[in-house]
Each structure stands twice: as C-alpha cells, then as structure tokens.
Design an enzyme around this catalytic site. Structure first.
Site, mmCIF file in Angstrom:
data_model
loop_
_atom_site.group_PDB
_atom_site.id
_atom_site.type_symbol
_atom_site.label_atom_id
_atom_site.label_comp_id
_atom_site.label_asym_id
_atom_site.label_seq_id
_atom_site.Cartn_x
_atom_site.Cartn_y
_atom_site.Cartn_z
ATOM 1 C CG ASN A 173 -15.451 -2.355 -18.242
ATOM 2 O OD1 ASN A 173 -14.846 -1.588 -17.490
ATOM 3 N ND2 ASN A 173 -15.206 -3.655 -18.269
ATOM 4 C CG ASN A 232 -11.136 3.197 -8.638
ATOM 5 O OD1 ASN A 232 -11.271 1.983 -8.715
ATOM 6 N ND2 ASN A 232 -11.274 4.006 -9.666
ATOM 7 C CB VAL A 233 -8.008 2.689 -2.483
ATOM 8 C CG1 VAL A 233 -8.993 1.641 -1.985
ATOM 9 C CG2 VAL A 233 -6.900 2.020 -3.301
ATOM 10 C CE1 TYR A 291 -4.043 -1.671 -0.412
ATOM 11 C CE2 TYR A 291 -3.135 -3.173 1.222
ATOM 12 C CZ TYR A 291 -4.081 -2.882 0.264
ATOM 13 O OH TYR A 291 -5.045 -3.803 -0.058
ATOM 14 C CG HIS A 311 -13.666 -1.461 -2.200
ATOM 15 N ND1 HIS A 311 -13.509 -2.016 -3.448
ATOM 16 C CD2 HIS A 311 -14.759 -2.071 -1.665
ATOM 17 C CE1 HIS A 311 -14.451 -2.917 -3.658
ATOM 18 N NE2 HIS A 311 -15.236 -2.967 -2.603
ATOM 19 N N GLY A 351 -15.745 1.043 -15.837
ATOM 20 C CA GLY A 351 -14.388 0.549 -15.597
ATOM 21 C C GLY A 351 -14.259 -0.432 -14.456
ATOM 22 C CB THR A 352 -15.983 -2.069 -12.079
ATOM 23 O OG1 THR A 352 -15.900 -3.170 -11.170
ATOM 24 C CG2 THR A 352 -17.428 -1.813 -12.438
ATOM 25 C CB SER A 353 -13.492 -6.872 -13.818
ATOM 26 O OG SER A 353 -13.323 -7.067 -12.424
#
Ligand code: OAD
Length: 234
Positions: A202, A92-93, A56, A109, A176-178
């Site tokens: 996406n 997203n972080v 991280y 998240h 943009g997420t799977s």
C-alpha cells in the site's frame, strides 16, 4: 516464500489509482459536498435516486475511459502462472481486473458495469446511464434497475466462498486498501487465524497494518510486479 500453495489477494481503490480512478478517501473525500457514505446507502437511493444515479453514472462513464495498469496485469499473470489455488477478491467496482485478464475474481462490492433489477432479481451487463430509468431487459419494469453495487448496510457478495478461501490460504496479500471498511478489513485477521502469512502492499500503512506479517509501502504499479516476480522466483 517457501511452502506457499494457496493465495488470496484482496484489492482496493489504490490498485486503480494509477489508472486515473480516484480513491474513496483521498483529498477531502467528498463528492458534490456529499460524503461517500451518504451517497452509497439504500436510504440515500430512496430519498434521492437521481443523485445516486448521477454519482454512479459518472463513475461508470469515467471507468470506461481508463485502462488496467501494471499492477492489474501482474496479478492476472500470476494467476495464470501459479500452480496452486489463486483467488482475487476486489472491493473495486471498476472492471480493470477482468480487462487485465483475471479470471478467478470476486467483486465483493458489486460492479459498475452491471445493473440489478430489484423487481425480478436479474442482473444485466450495463454500459450506459441509469438515470433515465430504462426498463429492465428481463421484466420490462421501469424504475426497478439500480447499480449492482453493495451499499453501506448491505451484505457484500459471495462471502462464504471468500471465507472458505481465506481458511485454506497460505498467503494473504492486501493491495491498495485503507482498511476502513468491514468485512474486508477483517480478512487479514481471518487468514492469520488459520495460520496464513500476510503481506500488505500500500502507499501508506493502512488502518490494520500491524496485523500483517510484512508491510511494504509504495505505488502499486511498482510493488505488485516486484512481488509477483519474487513469488514466481524470477
Ligand atoms: P480507500 O480510498 O479507502 O483507500 C485506498 C488506499 O489506497 C489508501 O490507503 C491509499 O493510501 C492507497 N493508495 C492510493 N494510491 C495508491 C497507489 N498508487 N498504490 C498503492 N496504494 C495506493 O479505498 P478502499 O480501501 O478500496 O465501498 O475503500 C473500501 C471501500 O470503501 C470501497 O470498496 C467502497 C468505499 O466505500 C463500496 O463502494 C461499497
């Protein structure tokens, strides 16, 4: 897109890809031979906190060198111009949405730019490494600060607010997420069950593509500004 008043947008790593931040499931999906699932768990942190901090700390430092792209900016613009309710939920972080100007934003998240003291439960803005085990600015305890990231097996943040917004929205847009990680992957069905239209933007069809009313494929920096222009009637 008539009769749309309330919008919920969900973003994932794909929206930050063109800012130079690697997605989670790209290429071999490994980090120093670890699967992301093996780094991002409370068990991994207990077993090897140095390894988790290195992971991280590296991501926090990398994000600081990146900038928001046209997709982040288009969403911030839409929020400012939209007359109805607008909520942006990100997995997203990174902090590229807020740096682009988004305000109604939930980091479900967690955030790299924040440290959480597991002893006194305070959260602190954080820009430097945690691997040196700095003391908590509130309680001065060493060894109690961890990245404020929701790990696998932990509960994502502010879920009540998110489900309330999903129940009220007329349009749910996933960018943009799977679609691999729940509960976010289930938001499209939640929104649909309350009668919302659903749109996916996406690079490729996601795991849950079939659940969307419409799915558009391409890079976020093109698709998102195009969609924002369309919904604002430009
Ligand atoms: P993934 O890496 O799983 O998926 C990223 C998606 O973005 C893929 O479907 C890509 O095709 C798409 N993509 C890549 N580049 C793109 C671009 N330029 N424009 C548009 N789409 C693009 O990332 P997430 O779905 O965000 O959790 O992953 C979900 C969660 O898994 C993350 O929040 C993280 C991870 O474990 C935690 O850290 C708790």
């Amino acid at each position: 897109m008539g009769n749309i008043r309330n919008i919920v947008v969900l973003t994932g790593a794909g929206i930050s890809a063109e800012s130079g931040i690697q997605t989670f499931r790209a290429s071999d999906g490994l980090w120093e031979d670890h699967r992301i699932e093996d780094v991002a768990t409370p068990e991994a942190y207990q077993r090897d906190p140095d390894m988790v901090h290195r992971f991280y700390d590296a991501r926090r430092a990398a994000v600081q060198t990146k900038s928001p792209n046209a997709a982040h900016e288009a969403l911030a613009y839409l929020e400012g111009a939209w007359p109805g309710e607008f909520l942006l939920v990100t997995q997203n972080v990174d902090d590229l949405h807020e740096r682009a100007g988004s305000k109604q934003l939930i980091h479900m998240h967690g955030e790299l730019a924040q440290a959480w003291c597991t002893l006194c439960d305070q959260r602190h803005p954080w820009a430097t490494p945690l691997i040196d085990y700095p003391p908590c600015p509130s309680c001065a305890s060493p060894y109690s600060l961890r990245p404020d990231i929701v790990w696998f097996g932990e509960m994502p943040y502010r879920m009540d607010e998110i489900y309330d917004a999903l129940a009220r929205c007329d349009l749910f847009v996933s960018i943009g997420t799977s679609g691999n990680v729940y509960p976010a992957a289930g938001f499209v069905r939640e929104a649909r069950s309350h009668g919302a239209r659903t749109l996916e933007l996406n690079m490729e069809p996601s795991e849950g593509s079939a659940w969307f009313t419409e799915s558009r494929q391409g890079p976020a920096t093109q698709l998102v500004p195009q969609w924002v222009h369309q919904i604002l009637g430009f």
